[in-house]
Scaffold this active site. Structure first.
Site, mmCIF file in Angstrom:
data_model
loop_
_atom_site.group_PDB
_atom_site.id
_atom_site.type_symbol
_atom_site.label_atom_id
_atom_site.label_comp_id
_atom_site.label_asym_id
_atom_site.label_seq_id
_atom_site.Cartn_x
_atom_site.Cartn_y
_atom_site.Cartn_z
ATOM 1 N N HIS A 1 7.228 81.428 59.070
ATOM 2 C CA HIS A 1 6.713 80.836 57.826
ATOM 3 C C HIS A 1 6.276 81.930 56.844
ATOM 4 C CE1 HIS A 1 6.723 76.521 58.465
ATOM 5 N NE2 HIS A 1 6.151 76.640 59.647
ATOM 6 N N CYS B 1 7.829 70.867 63.175
ATOM 7 C CA CYS B 1 6.972 71.594 62.239
ATOM 8 C C CYS B 1 6.206 70.572 61.400
ATOM 9 C CB CYS B 1 7.852 72.460 61.339
ATOM 10 S SG CYS B 1 6.939 73.364 60.082
ATOM 11 N N HIS C 1 7.517 80.993 65.564
ATOM 12 C CA HIS C 1 7.697 79.924 64.569
ATOM 13 C C HIS C 1 6.741 80.138 63.398
ATOM 14 C CE1 HIS C 1 8.142 75.484 63.446
ATOM 15 N NE2 HIS C 1 7.111 75.893 62.726
ATOM 16 N N GLU C 2 5.465 80.415 63.704
ATOM 17 C CA GLU C 2 4.474 80.579 62.634
ATOM 18 C C GLU C 2 4.750 81.845 61.819
ATOM 19 O OE1 GLU C 2 2.909 78.039 61.918
ATOM 20 O OE2 GLU C 2 3.269 77.039 63.824
#
Ligand code: NI
Length: 185
Positions: free
Chosen positions: A144, A98, A140-141
């Protein structure tokens, strides 16, 4: 314009991000800046909290992964207010990193296939099924936007093994070739 990337330890990465309103000013300029920032840091995805904005917005361009993962070829998406509505039971475990955690790489299990609804930068609605490594990047994004980072998914032991690196990131002494903003600097 290249924006500083906020590093692990910064509270903005721990906030649940807000929906992007339809009248958000200069959304396209922000999206363009996020792509500049992501490409400059040689990343394949970037979420708005990583540039200090607690907004449900992310950019992805995974084309460079296309040789190893054909599903990534030409996979470029801007996602406004994304919502993963379905995840496959099947998961795949692979190494991840990341831009907010330079130098940290750990194996993470993610759904092999997802269905997602989102708006693009023109606020046009989309719904699509995404598989493989492209699905990993999207998950993954999206994480966030919930105030999570990928190492939240690893074991306490693995986290302990990364403690030195994580402390350096927090202190702002981690080696990094792009513009960053550490919590303590
Ligand atoms: Ni990330």
């Amino acid at each position: 314009m290249i924006l500083p990337i906020y590093l692990y330890g910064h509270p903005v990465l721990r906030k649940e991000a807000e929906e992007v309103p339809a009248d958000y000013p200069q959304l396209k300029q922000l999206v363009a800046n996020m792509y500049d920032t992501m490409y400059n840091a040689e990343g394949v995805g970037l979420a708005a909290p990583q540039v200090g904005l607690s907004l449900r917005l992310l950019v992805i361009d995974a084309d460079v992964m296309g040789e190893d993962f054909p599903e990534c070829k030409g996979f470029k998406r801007t996602m406004v207010n994304p919502d993963i509505v379905e995840r496959s039971e099947e998961e795949i475990t692979l190494d991840e990193g990341c831009l907010s955690l330079p130098g940290v790489h750990e194996k993470v299990s993610r759904a092999a296939k997802i269905r997602i609804k989102y708006l693009d930068e023109n606020l046009t609605e989309h719904e699509e099924v995404i598989e493989g490594f492209a699905a990993r990047v999207v998950q993954h994004e999206c994480e966030h936007l919930e105030g999570h980072v990928f190492i939240d998914n690893i074991s306490a032991i693995r986290r302990q093994l990364n403690k030195g690196k994580l402390n350096n990131i927090i202190k702002g002494t981690a080696r990094c070739l792009y513009r960053t903003k550490a919590v303590s600097k």
